[in-house]
Design a protein around this motif. Structure first.
Motif, PDB file in Angstrom:
ATOM      1  N   TYR A  79       0.834  -1.203   0.000  1.00 60.81           N
ATOM      2  CA  TYR A  79       0.000   0.000   0.000  1.00 60.81           C
ATOM      3  C   TYR A  79       0.872   1.257   0.000  1.00 60.81           C
ATOM      4  N   GLY A  80       1.960   1.221   0.772  1.00 64.64           N
ATOM      5  CA  GLY A  80       2.867   2.368   0.796  1.00 64.64           C
ATOM      6  C   GLY A  80       3.493   2.612  -0.562  1.00 64.64           C
ATOM      7  N   TYR A  81       3.860   1.515  -1.251  1.00 66.97           N
ATOM      8  CA  TYR A  81       4.440   1.660  -2.593  1.00 66.97           C
ATOM      9  C   TYR A  81       3.426   2.262  -3.557  1.00 66.97           C
ATOM     10  N   LEU A  82       2.185   1.782  -3.470  1.00 69.22           N
ATOM     11  CA  LEU A  82       1.147   2.296  -4.356  1.00 69.22           C
ATOM     12  C   LEU A  82       0.894   3.777  -4.095  1.00 69.22           C
ATOM     13  N   LEU A  83       0.870   4.161  -2.822  1.00 67.99           N
ATOM     14  CA  LEU A  83       0.693   5.581  -2.507  1.00 67.99           C
ATOM     15  C   LEU A  83       1.848   6.410  -3.057  1.00 67.99           C
ATOM     16  N   TYR A  84       3.052   5.878  -2.915  1.00 62.03           N
ATOM     17  CA  TYR A  84       4.238   6.580  -3.425  1.00 62.03           C
ATOM     18  C   TYR A  84       4.174   6.752  -4.937  1.00 62.03           C
ATOM     19  N   SER A  85       3.566   5.760  -5.632  1.00 59.62           N
ATOM     20  CA  SER A  85       3.551   5.788  -7.102  1.00 59.62           C
ATOM     21  C   SER A  85       2.535   6.758  -7.681  1.00 59.62           C
ATOM     22  N   LYS A  86       1.720   7.402  -6.830  1.00 54.88           N
ATOM     23  CA  LYS A  86       0.720   8.354  -7.329  1.00 54.88           C
ATOM     24  C   LYS A  86       1.384   9.490  -8.089  1.00 54.88           C
ATOM     25  N   PRO A  87       0.714  10.032  -9.101  1.00 56.26           N
ATOM     26  CA  PRO A  87       1.254  11.208  -9.795  1.00 56.26           C
ATOM     27  C   PRO A  87       1.369  12.403  -8.846  1.00 56.26           C
ATOM     28  N   ASP A  88       2.350  13.256  -9.111  1.00 61.49           N
ATOM     29  CA  ASP A  88       2.516  14.492  -8.336  1.00 61.49           C
ATOM     30  C   ASP A  88       1.768  15.618  -9.033  1.00 61.49           C
ATOM     31  N   TYR A  89       0.753  16.156  -8.372  1.00 61.88           N
ATOM     32  CA  TYR A  89      -0.026  17.252  -8.927  1.00 61.88           C
ATOM     33  C   TYR A  89       0.341  18.598  -8.316  1.00 61.88           C
ATOM     34  N   GLU A  90       1.327  18.597  -7.454  1.00 62.07           N
ATOM     35  CA  GLU A  90       1.834  19.861  -6.913  1.00 62.07           C
ATOM     36  C   GLU A  90       3.262  19.649  -6.448  1.00 62.07           C
ATOM     37  N   GLY A  91       3.981  20.767  -6.308  1.00 61.37           N
ATOM     38  CA  GLY A  91       5.378  20.708  -5.902  1.00 61.37           C
ATOM     39  C   GLY A  91       6.272  21.357  -6.930  1.00 61.37           C
ATOM     40  N   GLU A  92       7.532  20.929  -6.932  1.00 63.98           N
ATOM     41  CA  GLU A  92       8.535  21.529  -7.828  1.00 63.98           C
ATOM     42  C   GLU A  92       9.395  20.418  -8.408  1.00 63.98           C
ATOM     43  N   VAL A  93       9.659  20.501  -9.708  1.00 62.19           N
ATOM     44  CA  VAL A  93      10.474  19.519 -10.407  1.00 62.19           C
ATOM     45  C   VAL A  93      11.530  20.250 -11.227  1.00 62.19           C
ATOM     46  N   ALA A  94      12.771  19.823 -11.082  1.00 68.89           N
ATOM     47  CA  ALA A  94      13.849  20.390 -11.897  1.00 68.89           C
ATOM     48  C   ALA A  94      13.983  19.581 -13.181  1.00 68.89           C
ATOM     49  N   MET A  95      13.991  20.287 -14.322  1.00 64.93           N
ATOM     50  CA  MET A  95      14.061  19.620 -15.621  1.00 64.93           C
ATOM     51  C   MET A  95      15.210  20.156 -16.453  1.00 64.93           C
ATOM     52  N   HIS A  96      15.817  19.279 -17.217  1.00 67.36           N
ATOM     53  CA  HIS A  96      16.770  19.709 -18.235  1.00 67.36           C
ATOM     54  C   HIS A  96      16.009  20.312 -19.421  1.00 67.36           C
ATOM     55  N   ASN A  97      16.681  21.149 -20.182  1.00 71.28           N
ATOM     56  CA  ASN A  97      16.231  21.591 -21.504  1.00 71.28           C
ATOM     57  C   ASN A  97      14.996  22.471 -21.502  1.00 71.28           C
ATOM     58  N   ILE A  98      14.692  23.155 -20.376  1.00 70.16           N
ATOM     59  CA  ILE A  98      13.682  24.209 -20.407  1.00 70.16           C
ATOM     60  C   ILE A  98      14.372  25.527 -20.113  1.00 70.16           C
ATOM     61  N   SER A  99      13.867  26.589 -20.717  1.00 71.81           N
ATOM     62  CA  SER A  99      14.544  27.882 -20.633  1.00 71.81           C
ATOM     63  C   SER A  99      14.165  28.686 -19.402  1.00 71.81           C
ATOM     64  N   GLY A 100      13.011  28.369 -18.796  1.00 70.16           N
ATOM     65  CA  GLY A 100      12.580  29.141 -17.639  1.00 70.16           C
ATOM     66  C   GLY A 100      11.466  28.415 -16.903  1.00 70.16           C
ATOM     67  N   GLU A 101      10.993  29.024 -15.842  1.00 69.61           N
ATOM     68  CA  GLU A 101       9.958  28.396 -15.021  1.00 69.61           C
ATOM     69  C   GLU A 101       8.680  28.153 -15.834  1.00 69.61           C
ATOM     70  N   THR A 102       8.179  26.960 -15.722  1.00 71.65           N
ATOM     71  CA  THR A 102       6.938  26.559 -16.404  1.00 71.65           C
ATOM     72  C   THR A 102       5.962  26.053 -15.354  1.00 71.65           C
ATOM     73  N   SER A 103       4.776  26.644 -15.309  1.00 75.77           N
ATOM     74  CA  SER A 103       3.786  26.285 -14.294  1.00 75.77           C
ATOM     75  C   SER A 103       2.709  25.391 -14.892  1.00 75.77           C
ATOM     76  N   VAL A 104       2.359  24.352 -14.155  1.00 74.73           N
ATOM     77  CA  VAL A 104       1.278  23.445 -14.556  1.00 74.73           C
ATOM     78  C   VAL A 104       0.247  23.420 -13.433  1.00 74.73           C
ATOM     79  N   TYR A 105      -0.972  23.838 -13.758  1.00 80.43           N
ATOM     80  CA  TYR A 105      -2.071  23.794 -12.801  1.00 80.43           C
ATOM     81  C   TYR A 105      -2.980  22.635 -13.173  1.00 80.43           C
ATOM     82  N   PHE A 106      -3.218  21.747 -12.213  1.00 77.82           N
ATOM     83  CA  PHE A 106      -4.130  20.628 -12.430  1.00 77.82           C
ATOM     84  C   PHE A 106      -5.495  21.010 -11.889  1.00 77.82           C
TER      85      PHE A 106
END
Length: 795
Positions: free
Chosen positions: A23-50
């Motif tokens: 159950y803990g693994y399944l909870l961990y595997s949920k998509p992240d709909y908030e927070g912060e993610v560092a990505m390669h190959n983007i030029s600036g901050e990109t916001s995603v609202y779910f």
């Protein structure tokens, strides 16, 4: 005793630990709909609202950054589905499912989609925007693949992660294109009927297009040797872990027929139900681009979409873009086949199929000038003579990436139509409406004429030099209408008017939906969002009541018992509606099954009859064959001492239908309501395992609708206790250009493919009830109500 208790507690503790760990693994595997993610190959901050239903609204400084983010969020919700889709066309399902997927892999390898994809990519402009945006999207997927969470399906099946490539995108489009094709499902069956019984038996099946009265307007012999082609290919698609496309509705109403004086756009593509569903919704907003779109998993550009300027969607054209050819071997050299110019040598290609927990399989595919020989690709194929599969998709230049990019980036109607022209296959009705009060219908597909007298609904002669002669038509001949005088355009997979006097070959659906749509649109000039939403969930057929009149008029009432007469009285006052509380739909559909069985199975045999039930031709034939008192099909050829009549067959069929319902549902006819037999379950590929079914599958639901009403919830006719609904609207969309920020949509189950996500099934009950939700475009509203996930450049 103490030792036993101690052992029991230890076992219980271990079970609890395992359960909590899973159950803990399944909870961990949920998509992240908030927070912060560092990505390669983007030029600036990109916001995603779910938003409330998990739809990502991506706000980026430029389109490349938006595509990077789209790939990432799409993968975190649908990576498992992406993995399945990319494996079908190149024949790689056996790697994860083992030998049970081997038939599927052999067949799709034989089609040559993978080779076509390689060729198409080699011809792409690597400096063009379609290529660059697609690569940015793939980079987003691959960054999630490397650093994101692993879907539970990957862990259960032991799938090793591999980077996604542009060939995966093309292969996904290739599978989609093949799922539209119909020749392989129908032509072999029609050929067997012709060979066994003669042309007379084909007349009532309407393959001369006499059964297509409502059209889209424009401004005895051999044994059954071909059945395994249609039966096996149909089964492959039905058992595929990714659902095939089947049909669709769409209509676009011009301002003269709307209450607001603005365009109303409606579309509901019909696809086999699955879990997760076919479409992933996403909204992209950049300084130079905005689009709210519906995406196939693993593809960068939407097939259905709208913004503040225009909207588009699709249905199946149902044109014939594939042919089967009976080839003839050289009797002195099995490596050669006969052509009009003499004998030619087969070419071949070899591929190795890796099979999970088994040895690899080496497959050699022989080809003629028409296409791959499919005998060795299909189990139990009886005929020794080679049969080739000829398909426009793999024979013409593949510009699908440029086409789909162009649809979502068009600046004008001519630009939009040019993008449509790039699609050589599949044949699609592309529906269009815009804020400038234009409505339009365009068709895609590389159309061609065959020689006079060549019947495209049969297996053709590959060696006579006549059957394979094609006259390709210029795109200007493709059916289309822009701003017609009748003030709407529509499509429900029905046949278009002829092209310069030529009825274009196809596998068109009957007129039921077309008549209902056109009748409703003609009768009203004040359409609004609420009224078209009711129309999208309309369950009434104008054709079935006409069929019922014929059935009842040709039933011998003197041979009926009280219960059978009661069933007829229910049908007598029926308006053709298939609401869940109705009794008439239950009686009618069971009667139709037994009518079909008693009329066609004696000639076809049980196996061919089951295949016949899966074809559009079966649907086309009902309304017309029942009217033909002299039809050759009425006689039961197994009863030598009697020649059955229409009244004999229809009376017998009613009696069998009522007896069957009495056994299944009880003796009270008034209790035989549609909701007791018409059921829908959204099935996950792993839901076939009983232990996993409650976790992965969604439903079971009672659902309204039926075959060939606007609310087209499809099932196969049978004598089973329940009709398992296999397909239906994959989304319902209403785009209102008078209030674009409050346009409506719904998905069958939910946005996410992750079973632990709150958006895995949060739309299912709404969908079954015929309800809608908003497609949000207003940024202020989205920011206020959504959760925020921020992508920042990785240092």
């Amino acid at each position: 005793m103490k030792s036993f208790r101690k052992l029991l507690y230890t076992v219980l503790a271990i079970i609890a630990f395992v359960f909590l760990s899973i159950y803990g693994y399944l909870l961990y595997s949920k998509p992240d709909y908030e927070g912060e993610v560092a990505m390669h190959n983007i030029s600036g901050e990109t916001s995603v609202y779910f938003d409330t239903y998990g739809v990502p609204h991506i706000y980026a400084a430029n389109q490349k950054d938006a595509m990077e983010a789209l790939g990432y969020v799409h993968a975190q919700d649908r990576l498992w589905q992406m993995e399945l889709l990319r494996r079908i066309a190149p024949g790689r399902l056996s790697e994860i499912f083992g030998t049970r997927a081997l038939k599927n892999d052999k067949f799709f390898i034989g089609l040559g989609i993978d080779e076509n994809s390689e060729k198409a990519i080699s011809e792409l402009d690597k400096n063009g925007e379609p290529y660059k945006m697609a690569m940015a999207y793939l980079d987003g997927i691959n960054q999630y693949l490397e650093e994101g969470k692993t879907p539970v399906e990957f862990s259960l099946l032991g799938i090793k992660k591999e980077k996604f490539t542009l060939k995966d995108v093309f292969n996904t489009y290739g599978y989609m294109a093949f799922s539209f094709a119909m020749a392989q499902k129908t032509d072999p069956l029609m050929t067997d009927i012709r060979n066994q019984f003669g042309d007379e038996y084909l007349k009532d099946l309407g393959i001369d297009y006499s059964h297509n009265p409502t059209r889209l307007k424009i401004s005895r012999g051999e044994e059954q040797q071909y059945l395994e082609i249609s039966k096996s290919i149909t089964a492959l698609l039905e058992n595929s872990p990714v659902p095939p496309f089947i049909g669709s509705n769409s209509w676009v109403i011009s301002p003269k027929k709307t209450k607001t004086g603005k365009v109303l756009f409606c579309n509901d593509p019909h696809i086999e139900y699955s879990q997760p569903g076919t479409w992933y919704e996403a909204h992209i907003s950049c300084p130079d681009y905005e689009m709210y779109g519906y995406y196939l998993s693993g593809t960068p550009f939407p097939l259905l979409a709208h913004n503040r300027k225009y909207a588009y969607g699709l249905t199946m054209f149902e044109n014939d873009d594939a042919d089967l050819f009976q080839e003839e071997n050289n009797p002195n050299n099995p490596n050669q086949y006969k052509t009009a110019a003499g004998f030619a040598t087969y070419t071949s290609r070899t591929k190795t199929i890796r099979v999970k927990d088994s040895t690899a399989v080496v497959l050699t595919v022989k080809e003629t000038g028409h296409g791959p020989i499919i005998n060795d690709l299909i189990a139990d194929f009886k005929t020794k003579q080679p049969v080739a599969f000829s398909w426009i998709y793999t024979q013409q230049p593949n510009k699908i990436l440029n086409a789909v990019y162009g649809l979502s980036h068009a600046k004008s109607i001519p630009e939009f139509q040019k993008s449509v022209s790039y699609i050589v296959a599949p044949g699609l009705n592309i529906m269009y409406g815009d804020a400038q009060n234009n409505v339009a219908w365009f068709t895609s597909g590389k159309l061609y004429k065959l020689q006079k007298g060549v019947n495209a609904n049969l297996i053709l002669n590959g060696s006579n030099g006549v059957d394979d002669q094609k006259e390709f038509l210029p795109y200007s001949k493709n059916p289309a209408t822009i701003n017609p005088a009748w003030n709407y355009v529509y499509s429900s997979n029905n046949m278009p008017e002829n092209i310069d006097g030529y009825n274009y070959p196809g596998y068109y659906l009957p007129e039921d939906r077309a008549r209902r749509i056109s009748n409703l649109l003609d009768a009203k000039n004040d359409w609004d969002k609420e009224s078209v939403s009711k129309m999208m969930t309309d369950n009434t057929s104008p054709v079935v009541t006409e069929i019922v009149k014929v059935l009842m008029a040709n039933t011998e009432s003197g041979k009926l018992n009280a219960q059978e007469k009661e069933a007829l009285s229910v049908l007598k006052s029926w308006n053709g509606s298939h609401d869940i509380t109705g009794v008439a739909p239950t009686i009618y559909n069971k009667w139709i099954y037994f009518y079909l069985k008693n009329t066609f199975q004696d000639e076809m045999g049980e196996v061919s009859f089951r295949q016949f039930l899966k074809t559009h031709i079966m649907k086309q034939s009902i309304a017309f064959q029942t009217q033909n008192e002299s039809s050759v099909w009425w006689d039961n050829i197994t009863t030598k001492s009697k020649k059955e009549t229409r009244k004999d067959i229809l009376t017998q069929s009613l009696k069998e239908a009522v007896a069957s319902l009495n056994t299944q549902l009880g003796s009270d006819v008034s209790s035989w309501t549609w909701n007791r037999v018409h059921k829908l379950e959204f099935k996950h590929p792993l839901g076939s395992v009983a232990l996993l079914k409650p976790f992965f599958n969604v439903g079971i639901f009672d659902i309204a609708g039926t075959n060939e009403v606007i609310n087209n919830t499809m099932f196969e006719y049978s004598d089973e206790k329940e009709y398992v609904v296999k397909a239906g609207p994959s989304t319902r969309r209403i785009v209102d250009f008078s209030d674009i920020e409050n346009s409506w949509s719904i998905l069958p189950s939910g946005q996410s493919g992750n079973p632990m996500s709150e958006h895995y099934s949060d739309q299912a009950e709404m969908y079954v009830a015929g309800k809608f939700r908003k497609m949000m475009l207003n940024k202020e509203e989205i920011v206020k109500t959504g959760t925020k996930l921020v992508f920042i450049p990785k240092k």
